[in-house]
Design an enzyme around this catalytic site. Structure first.
Site, PDB file in Angstrom:
ATOM      1  N   ASP A 141       0.827  -1.210   0.000  1.00 23.00           N
ATOM      2  CA  ASP A 141       0.000   0.000   0.000  1.00 23.00           C
ATOM      3  C   ASP A 141       0.861   1.260   0.000  1.00 23.00           C
ATOM      4  O   ASP A 141       1.947   1.256  -0.588  1.00 23.00           O
ATOM      5  CB  ASP A 141      -0.957  -0.054   1.215  1.00 23.00           C
ATOM      6  CG  ASP A 141      -2.296   0.610   0.949  1.00 23.00           C
ATOM      7  OD1 ASP A 141      -2.302   1.809   0.639  1.00 23.00           O
ATOM      8  OD2 ASP A 141      -3.339  -0.061   1.072  1.00 23.00           O
ATOM      9  N   HIS A 215      -4.014   6.122   3.139  1.00 22.31           N
ATOM     10  CA  HIS A 215      -4.646   4.878   2.691  1.00 22.31           C
ATOM     11  C   HIS A 215      -4.005   3.636   3.314  1.00 22.31           C
ATOM     12  O   HIS A 215      -4.695   2.747   3.830  1.00 22.31           O
ATOM     13  CB  HIS A 215      -4.545   4.841   1.162  1.00 22.31           C
ATOM     14  CG  HIS A 215      -5.309   3.767   0.462  1.00 22.31           C
ATOM     15  ND1 HIS A 215      -4.811   2.496   0.287  1.00 22.31           N
ATOM     16  CD2 HIS A 215      -6.525   3.781  -0.137  1.00 22.31           C
ATOM     17  CE1 HIS A 215      -5.698   1.782  -0.401  1.00 22.31           C
ATOM     18  NE2 HIS A 215      -6.742   2.536  -0.666  1.00 22.31           N
ATOM     19  N   SER A 545     -11.249  -0.807  -1.087  1.00 24.72           N
ATOM     20  CA  SER A 545      -9.946  -0.789  -0.399  1.00 24.72           C
ATOM     21  C   SER A 545     -10.109  -1.019   1.095  1.00 24.72           C
ATOM     22  O   SER A 545      -9.206  -1.526   1.748  1.00 24.72           O
ATOM     23  CB  SER A 545      -9.267   0.568  -0.569  1.00 24.72           C
ATOM     24  OG  SER A 545      -8.656   0.660  -1.804  1.00 24.72           O
TER      25      SER A 545
END
Ligand SMILES: *[C@@H]1O[C@H](CO)[C@@H](O)[C@H](O)[C@H]1NC(C)=O
Ligand SMILES: *[C@@H]1O[C@H](CO)[C@@H](O)[C@H](O)[C@H]1NC(C)=O
Ligand SMILES: *[C@@H]1O[C@H](CO)[C@@H](O)[C@H](O)[C@H]1NC(C)=O
Ligand SMILES: *[C@@H]1O[C@H](CO)[C@@H](O)[C@H](O)[C@H]1NC(C)=O
Ligand SMILES: *[C@@H]1O[C@H](CO)[C@@H](O)[C@H](O)[C@H]1NC(C)=O
Ligand SMILES: *[C@@H]1O[C@H](CO)[C@@H](O)[C@H](O)[C@H]1NC(C)=O
Ligand SMILES: *[C@@H]1O[C@H](CO)[C@@H](O)[C@H](O)[C@H]1NC(C)=O
Length: 760
Positions: A141, A215, A545
């Protein structure tokens, strides 16, 4: 932080998985980055080490080309920069399987453990100590914010002895930031840097595992974050935050940078994660929708071969059909559903009516009176897209002091708030368009604002356009729990049929992915707006996600209870125990249409961890089964070698069939014939028992018959096969679908598989 970074990455929050196509960079000499797959077994004996052979192969076409990465696990080969002519020449060298241009990919919780039935005090199914703390979840990520309380190692024992990983130092990151919770943190920037033709600008982003985006911190803490009391975003969703496998260890592999994620870097991350000995890989990044030989799929194959469970996000391109990504049958493809939690805001209109939307705004409220309401399309200098509130389009004189109604699309709703505020607007209503239906994603807007579903949006727009003097106000309300029905399928969650092989159903299942609270980076505001000084420890965001790491965490829990289970067995347990009805027996809803959702949206259904731990029967699969599947698709020898890393060839005397891949779901494509036969083999992982089958078919157009109808198991690990014949009305029009299910039960377990039939 540059504005281009932040405004582009804010779209990561909701549009997480866009595949941009091939990515060629010119650096003056027309060089581009390539991934070279080598048949390692063909290395001439004159070389002592494969890296010397790779180097010599490269030197035979270019003296100066830099070796960016040598891959040892995810693939056999290397990444380098070449001219197209050099790439062609290299392709003809002995032992070279393929030379692929680099691709660029983009990135695509307090309440979730309770919602999933995983209460902290009642998780007897999953041990508090011991094996569960030996499981390592690897997250591919944007890196990690190591100071987050979600990565505190208080109460964690020594690092598992099987762990071979470590922590890389770099910008604002030292190896000592790792601990017994965050046991691995690495970064992979060479693919990205070669596209920049220079190093990462360290004043703009961290050349280290540090997460400048948010994220990666969010996904890692969702999968396996530590327990944090009093976690909230500006008071919203206040409660105890913990990752799904909160005892497991976390290892992060930062592969995504300001412009996205280069597959050279993704492969390097997966390569290292395999070597480090992770047990689970969580990948909330897109894959190709055209072929199973994209880098994520190939890397995931190598991981699967080592017993590593790989879960991937399905994409945020719903509700449109065939939009699902990451569809390789050896990965678990995760779509998104809602939780039972809302963040309501009341839109009050001058005509006395009011409508509920969602918001995470926590600033100064609007004045306690009704304000003029305008529709953005009427106050814009852009004739075509005036309703979307793009930067620079709102006419200040017509917006000042008013509430502006903008429509969803093009840019993130939080950025629309920035545009309205800049033009002097006092408030904003963001309207769902048709495709988003009644889905309500909440945002920490910069000004008083809320999102509304399509039905309310149509009424409010009509009021704004027809009332001679339209006015409105927005009233912000506290978090609401136990919202029903829940879960509902998110409108954005990507849908089947599987664009590569419609006879394999994808997505596999759904997990929570709407308005999820998890840890956040200290580098940017929760909505990622450059001048927004707000910094938070936790943020609420949405996307597949966010759903993917829930399944990564669940897989870690199952792995701790059943260390011998293969990745396919874990997926089977999650799928066959998933639910697709509410407690009252009514089918799960799709929020895009507020109609029942189908297996093309929810796969096998919503995960149910407490039943997954004891599934009764599993559908297992091995490496050779998956390679046989690729043979059935007529993949050529170089494609098979890319996936198998050189040591498998299809046997041309054998008949391979997609219908026989031992998958826990059934997808049938009607292409003119009236009958379709599939075979499956189940393995008993419960006690002795007699299982009987029950089939359901939604329409008369599909008849399902199973032979035999009873399977008798005397011992654990016993395998039994059965066949299914689908007899269909082949005259139904192209585009029709029909759904059903095949369920085996011994009275204690229910082993359910969805059936999806589509007419071409
Ligand atoms: C790095 O970014 C900063 C801030 O935008 C800029 O001032 C500087 O010139 C950049 N450095 C390089 C080497 O590009
Ligand atoms: C969150 O909940 C805790 C415990 O109920 C409470 O002590 C705390 O004040 C709450 N925080 C916020 C911001 O509401
Ligand atoms: C919203 O509308 C309902 C019924 O239409 C009404 O009972 C309620 O008082 C209204 N709420 C506000 C805050 O105006
Ligand atoms: C406002 O926008 C609507 C919808 O685009 C349009 O029909 C209407 O004519 C516009 N009104 C004015 C005054 O521009
Ligand atoms: C409206 O906005 C779009 C997208 O930014 C742009 O391409 C187009 O040129 C604009 N049209 C006008 C008339 O300004
Ligand atoms: C295999 O198929 C790929 C994709 O269609 C193609 O690029 C490649 O040239 C083929 N290789 C062989 C050996 O046929
Ligand atoms: C490929 O080779 C590896 C190690 O050399 C082996 O473990 C694996 O089983 C082989 N795969 C196949 C499909 O033969």
């Amino acid at each position: 932080m540059s504005s281009s970074f932040l405004s582009s990455t804010t779209s990561f929050f909701f549009i997480v998985l866009l595949y941009l196509g091939s990515f060629h960079v010119s650096d003056g000499s027309q060089k581009a980055t390539y991934i070279v797959h080598m048949a390692k077994a063909q290395m001439p004996s004159s070389f002592d080490h494969h890296s010397l052979w790779y180097d010599s192969s490269l030197r035979s076409v270019s003296e100066s080309a830099e070796m960016l990465y040598t891959y040892n696990n995810a693939i056999h080969g290397f990444a380098t920069r070449l001219t197209p002519e050099e790439a062609d020449t290299l392709m003809s060298q002995p032992g070279v399987i393929s030379v692929q241009p680099e691709q660029r990919y983009e990135l695509h919780t307090t309440r979730t453990p309770q919602f999933l039935g995983l209460d902290i005090h009642n998780s007897g199914l999953f041990p508090e100590t011991g094996p569960s703390s030996d499981v390592v979840v690897g997250v591919i990520d944007t890196g990690v914010w190591p100071e987050s309380k979600s990565f505190s190692d208080e109460g964690y024992g020594p690092i598992p002895s099987t762990w071979k990983g470590g922590c890389d130092a770099g910008t604002r990151f030292t190896a000592s930031l790792c601990n017994r919770k965050l046991i691995g943190a690495r970064f992979f920037a060479r693919g990205y840097e070669s596209s920049l033709t220079g190093q990462v600008n360290e004043s703009k982003e961290s050349r280290s595992p540090r997460d400048d985006e948010g994220h990666g911190t969010h996904t890692a803490s969702t999968a396996a974050g530590s327990v944090v009391e009093g976690a909230n975003l500006l008071g919203f969703a206040n409660g105890t935050a913990r990752g799904i496998a909160y005892r497991a260890r976390v290892a992060v592999y930062k592969v995504c940078w300001r412009t996205g994620c280069h597959d050279t870097d993704i492969l390097a991350g997966i390569d290292k994660a395999i070597e480090d000995n992770v047990n689970i890989l969580s990948i909330s990044i897109s894959g190709s929708r055209t072929v199973y030989t994209d880098s994520t799929a190939i890397g995931a194959f190598a991981a699967m071969e080592r017993g590593i469970f790989v879960s991937c996000s399905a994409g945020n391109d719903g509700p449109f059909p065939t939009s699902v990504a990451n569809v390789a049958p050896w990965v678990t493809t995760v779509g998104a559903g809602t939780l039972d939690r809302d963040f309501p805001a009341l839109m009050i209109l001058g005509n006395g009516k009011n409508y509920t939307g969602a918001s995470l705004f926590r600033g100064n409220a609007l004045p306690a009176k009704l304000l003029p309401l305008v529709y953005a399309g009427n106050v814009s200098n852009n004739a075509t897209y005036g309703n979307l509130c793009f930067p620079g389009t709102l006419i200040s004189e017509k917006v000042k002091g008013k509430i502006v109604m903008c429509e969803k699309g093009g840019i993130n709703p939080a950025n629309k708030g920035e545009v309205v505020k800049a033009a002097g607007g006092l408030g904003m209503i963001v309207a769902n368009t048709r495709s988003r239906g009644e889905e309500l994603q909440a945002y920490a807007f910069l000004l008083p604002a809320a999102a509304v579903g399509r039905k309310a949006a149509d009424i409010i727009r009509n009021y704004a356009l027809t009332d001679p003097n339209p006015t409105a106000s927005i009233l912000f309300q506290p978090t609401v729990l136990n919202v029903q029905p829940s879960p509902v399928l998110a409108a954005f969650s990507s849908r089947g049929p599987n664009p590569i092989t419609p006879n394999i159903l994808k997505p596999d299942l759904i997990a929570p992915g709407v308005n999820i609270l998890a840890a956040w980076t200290g580098a940017v505001s929760p909505i990622g707006i450059p001048f927004d000084p707000l910094r938070v420890e936790f943020n609420i965001i949405s996307g597949t996600s966010m759903a993917c790491p829930h399944v990564s965490g669940l897989a870690a829990l199952l792995k701790s209870v059943h260390p011998e289970w293969s990745p396919a067995a874990i997926r089977s347990a999650l799928m066959t125990t998933a639910y697709n009805t509410y407690k009252d027996g009514k089918p799960l809803l799709d929020i895009a249409t507020v109609q029942p959702s189908t297996p093309f949206g929810h796969g096998a259904g919503h995960v149910s961890p407490t039943t997954a731990v004891n599934p009764g029967l599993i559908y297992d699969l091995t490496t050779v089964d998956y390679l046989g599947f690729l043979c059935a698709l007529n993949y050529n020898s170089s494609q098979i070698k890319m996936v198998s890393r050189g040591n498998y060839t299809c046997d041309h005397r054998k008949t391979y069939s997609v219908a026989d891949l031992n998958y826990p779901s059934f997808a049938v494509t009607v292409d003119g014939y009236g009958t379709y036969k599939y075979t499956r083999t189940v393995t008993n992982v419960g006690g002795a028992g007699t299982y009987s089958v029950r089939v359901t078919s939604e329409t008369m157009a599909v008849k399902i018959s199973v032979v035999p109808e009873v399977l008798n198991f005397k011992e654990v690990n016993e395998k039994k096969s059965y066949s299914v014949t689908f007899t269909v009305d082949s005259s139904k029009p192209s585009g029709s679908n029909s759904f059903g299910s095949i369920e085996w039960s011994d009275g204690k377990h229910v082993v359910a598989s969805p059936v999806a039939v589509s007419w071409t």
